[in-house]
Motif scaffolding. Structure first.
Motif, PDB file in Angstrom:
ATOM      1  N   UNK A 248       0.831  -1.207   0.000  1.00 33.03           N
ATOM      2  CA  UNK A 248       0.000   0.000   0.000  1.00 33.03           C
ATOM      3  C   UNK A 248       0.862   1.253   0.000  1.00 33.03           C
ATOM      4  N   UNK A 249       1.893   1.278   0.826  1.00 29.78           N
ATOM      5  CA  UNK A 249       2.751   2.457   0.893  1.00 29.78           C
ATOM      6  C   UNK A 249       3.493   2.689  -0.424  1.00 29.78           C
ATOM      7  N   UNK A 250       3.962   1.620  -1.051  1.00 30.45           N
ATOM      8  CA  UNK A 250       4.662   1.766  -2.324  1.00 30.45           C
ATOM      9  C   UNK A 250       3.722   2.241  -3.421  1.00 30.45           C
ATOM     10  N   UNK A 251       2.449   1.811  -3.359  1.00 32.24           N
ATOM     11  CA  UNK A 251       1.462   2.266  -4.343  1.00 32.24           C
ATOM     12  C   UNK A 251       1.093   3.722  -4.113  1.00 32.24           C
ATOM     13  N   UNK A 252       1.017   4.130  -2.862  1.00 30.84           N
ATOM     14  CA  UNK A 252       0.626   5.506  -2.530  1.00 30.84           C
ATOM     15  C   UNK A 252       1.784   6.488  -2.675  1.00 30.84           C
ATOM     16  N   UNK A 253       3.016   5.971  -2.619  1.00 34.52           N
ATOM     17  CA  UNK A 253       4.196   6.838  -2.681  1.00 34.52           C
ATOM     18  C   UNK A 253       5.138   6.332  -3.766  1.00 34.52           C
ATOM     19  N   UNK A 319      12.799   7.915  16.400  1.00 35.86           N
ATOM     20  CA  UNK A 319      12.728   7.896  14.944  1.00 35.86           C
ATOM     21  C   UNK A 319      12.543   9.307  14.395  1.00 35.86           C
ATOM     22  N   UNK A 320      13.429   9.725  13.510  1.00 39.83           N
ATOM     23  CA  UNK A 320      13.276  11.017  12.844  1.00 39.83           C
ATOM     24  C   UNK A 320      12.064  10.965  11.916  1.00 39.83           C
ATOM     25  N   UNK A 321      11.245  12.015  11.994  1.00 41.15           N
ATOM     26  CA  UNK A 321      10.073  12.107  11.116  1.00 41.15           C
ATOM     27  C   UNK A 321       9.321  10.773  11.102  1.00 41.15           C
ATOM     28  N   UNK A 322       8.854  10.306  12.254  1.00 40.35           N
ATOM     29  CA  UNK A 322       8.335   8.934  12.360  1.00 40.35           C
ATOM     30  C   UNK A 322       7.058   8.663  11.578  1.00 40.35           C
ATOM     31  N   UNK A 323       6.304   9.720  11.228  1.00 39.36           N
ATOM     32  CA  UNK A 323       5.050   9.513  10.509  1.00 39.36           C
ATOM     33  C   UNK A 323       5.246   9.497   8.996  1.00 39.36           C
ATOM     34  N   UNK A 324       6.491   9.479   8.557  1.00 39.75           N
ATOM     35  CA  UNK A 324       6.812   9.373   7.132  1.00 39.75           C
ATOM     36  C   UNK A 324       7.376   7.994   6.837  1.00 39.75           C
ATOM     37  N   UNK A 325       6.831   7.363   5.799  1.00 40.88           N
ATOM     38  CA  UNK A 325       7.330   6.061   5.344  1.00 40.88           C
ATOM     39  C   UNK A 325       8.579   6.296   4.500  1.00 40.88           C
ATOM     40  N   UNK A 326       9.711   5.793   4.957  1.00 40.90           N
ATOM     41  CA  UNK A 326      11.003   6.046   4.319  1.00 40.90           C
ATOM     42  C   UNK A 326      11.726   4.723   4.120  1.00 40.90           C
ATOM     43  N   UNK A 327      11.711   4.210   2.882  1.00 40.57           N
ATOM     44  CA  UNK A 327      12.299   2.893   2.622  1.00 40.57           C
ATOM     45  C   UNK A 327      13.793   2.856   2.911  1.00 40.57           C
ATOM     46  N   UNK A 328      14.441   4.007   2.928  1.00 44.40           N
ATOM     47  CA  UNK A 328      15.880   4.039   3.177  1.00 44.40           C
ATOM     48  C   UNK A 328      16.241   4.382   4.607  1.00 44.40           C
ATOM     49  N   UNK A 329      15.280   4.334   5.512  1.00 40.43           N
ATOM     50  CA  UNK A 329      15.541   4.713   6.912  1.00 40.43           C
ATOM     51  C   UNK A 329      16.674   3.863   7.489  1.00 40.43           C
ATOM     52  N   UNK A 330      17.660   4.519   8.061  1.00 46.86           N
ATOM     53  CA  UNK A 330      18.800   3.801   8.637  1.00 46.86           C
ATOM     54  C   UNK A 330      18.664   3.726  10.158  1.00 46.86           C
ATOM     55  N   UNK A 331      19.376   2.770  10.749  1.00 48.25           N
ATOM     56  CA  UNK A 331      19.331   2.612  12.196  1.00 48.25           C
ATOM     57  C   UNK A 331      17.930   2.364  12.705  1.00 48.25           C
ATOM     58  N   UNK A 332      17.191   1.514  12.005  1.00 48.63           N
ATOM     59  CA  UNK A 332      15.766   1.318  12.278  1.00 48.63           C
ATOM     60  C   UNK A 332      15.564   0.344  13.438  1.00 48.63           C
ATOM     61  N   UNK A 333      15.422   0.896  14.638  1.00 49.10           N
ATOM     62  CA  UNK A 333      15.320   0.063  15.846  1.00 49.10           C
ATOM     63  C   UNK A 333      13.863  -0.182  16.236  1.00 49.10           C
ATOM     64  N   UNK A 369      -0.729   0.480  -8.671  1.00 55.06           N
ATOM     65  CA  UNK A 369      -1.740   1.518  -8.498  1.00 55.06           C
ATOM     66  C   UNK A 369      -2.800   1.074  -7.507  1.00 55.06           C
ATOM     67  N   UNK A 370      -3.250   2.033  -6.714  1.00 59.47           N
ATOM     68  CA  UNK A 370      -4.336   1.801  -5.767  1.00 59.47           C
ATOM     69  C   UNK A 370      -5.645   2.121  -6.479  1.00 59.47           C
ATOM     70  N   UNK A 371      -6.532   1.143  -6.556  1.00 58.67           N
ATOM     71  CA  UNK A 371      -7.748   1.296  -7.345  1.00 58.67           C
ATOM     72  C   UNK A 371      -8.996   1.059  -6.505  1.00 58.67           C
ATOM     73  N   UNK A 372      -8.988   1.612  -5.318  1.00 57.68           N
ATOM     74  CA  UNK A 372     -10.130   1.480  -4.420  1.00 57.68           C
ATOM     75  C   UNK A 372      -9.728   1.889  -3.024  1.00 57.68           C
ATOM     76  N   UNK A 373     -10.615   1.665  -2.082  1.00 58.53           N
ATOM     77  CA  UNK A 373     -10.373   2.057  -0.699  1.00 58.53           C
ATOM     78  C   UNK A 373      -9.841   0.885   0.103  1.00 58.53           C
TER      79      UNK A 373
END
Length: 394
Positions: A248-253, A319-333, A369-373
């Motif tokens: 879902x996150x990859x489709x939305x972003x 977590x820096x900017x924790x409400x953002x989905x970041x595929x490259x986030x480092x030090x993800x504890x 693509x996201x094609x619905x709810x």
């Protein structure tokens, strides 16, 4: 002076979306260890929302017990029946003894041999989803963890579809009767399987667990039945929710998907962010056996403590900017697998499946693509998407 009003963490429907994250943020900032007494709960409990407090509770196996239950809403008689016989509701020394046996099928050596099969399962699922896009990608994604864990456990191929359906019913059915019935059917299934294997020895997975190993440590047949059910559930529901949340996150972003597609981010790194973001295990319960302090609060013996993993994984102190989905986030504890003695046995397998999924997407999918709810299951325990109208484009 403005009077702060605590939001209702148990408002009906709160977990049917993602609005609870705002509620968690309020508690982290204003009342990080709060007393809660939702309707229907005569005893109440302490609710812990900050990352470091959650970790302290999970790592305290001396003053915190799991044997009195590990989730809200559990019936006392049900917990009593499996206490210190099922790993997730056990304390030392029983927990130590059982874990020594049950962790063996999830070692790096064993799972390295399963890696090729995982890749095959994922490739087949993604290929089918691309060729035959349906209204709900969940129907395809749920095959990945179900097929993998059933194969590892040596369960008959003809039973896999039934097992997947019953596991979902046991956790997600809105009917308490149906949840209880499904759990009972799963227990009976494994009881019959263990008894049959005592006679034939044809299931290598079960035979390995019942053999004398680890310095003579054994598990009883009753413990084995309970924990086979736990292994099945742990290897099924939670990974499915993470795969769905990631998609879902990859489709939305699309910008995040592009980073994976170009190879700017390694799948293993993106896997950790998927786990942080999805939080399939939303809360964990413990019971204090001694007086202790959590944050600024004094907890008395016998009081229950609920840690909210979903809140800890969004704590801005960690977590820096924790409400953002970041595929490259480092030090993800993140704490999606827990911490301390009860850290999830299947964490290596889950990472293997999610990473394989990302690698396969990168090779076979151009865009999504996201094609619905999308729709969430509404649970405050095992939480996640149960409808995902995403289409994968080759």
């Amino acid at each position: 002076m403005t009077q702060l009003t605590a939001p209702d963490l148990f408002e009906p429907g709160l977990f049917e979306g993602t609005g609870f994250y705002d509620v968690f943020a309020w508690y982290r900032a204003n009342d990080p260890v709060s007393w809660q007494r939702p309707a229907g709960d005569p005893d109440g409990f302490w609710s812990v929302t900050r990352y470091h407090d959650v970790v302290s509770v999970h790592r305290d196996s001396t003053r915190m017990s799991s044997a009195k239950g590990m989730r809200l809403g559990s019936a006392d008689h049900a917990v009593g029946a499996v206490a210190n016989k099922m790993l997730i509701v056990a304390d030392p020394p029983d927990h130590t003894r059982m874990k020594r046996v049950l962790i063996q099928p999830f070692s790096n050596e064993v799972l390295s041999r399963a890696e090729e099969y995982v890749e095959e399962v994922v490739a087949g699922v993604v290929a089918t989803a691309v060729r035959h896009p349906g209204p709900d990608l969940i129907e395809q994604l749920e095959r990945i963890p179900t097929d993998v864990i059933c194969a590892i456990m040596g369960l008959p191929r003809a039973d896999w579809e039934w097992i997947g359906r019953k596991t979902t019913e046991a956790f997600e059915s809105p009917s308490e009767v149906q949840r209880i019935t499904a759990n009972g059917e799963i227990f009976k299934y494994f009881s019959d399987l263990v008894r049959e294997n005592r006679r034939t020895g044809t299931n290598a997975f079960i035979s390995g667990l019942t053999a004398r190993n680890s310095g003579g440590t054994r598990v009883t047949d009753e413990e084995l039945v309970f924990n086979l059910s736990g292994i099945l559930a742990g290897g099924n529901e939670t990974t499915r929710f993470t795969l769905a949340a990631l998609t879902l996150q990859l489709a939305q972003h699309p910008d995040q998907w592009d980073r994976v597609l170009r190879g700017d981010v390694e799948p293993a790194v993106a896997t950790e962010e998927a786990l942080r973001w999805s939080v399939p295990g939303m809360h964990v319960l413990r019971t204090a056996t001694e007086a202790l302090r959590i944050g600024d609060v004094e907890v008395e013996p016998g009081q229950r403590v609920v840690t909210w993993i979903g809140s800890a994984n969004r704590d801005p102190e960690v977590f820096d900017d924790p409400d953002t989905f970041d595929v490259g986030r480092s030090g993800n504890r993140h704490l999606s697998f827990g911490a301390g003695r009860h850290m999830c046995l299947g964490s290596r397998l889950a990472r293997l499946e999610i990473t394989a999924y990302l690698r396969t997407l990168r090779v076979r999918v151009r865009s999504m693509t996201l094609e619905g709810e999308p729709r969430y299951n509404g649970s405050n325990f095992t939480w996640g998407l149960n409808r995902l109208p995403v289409v994968l484009h080759a």
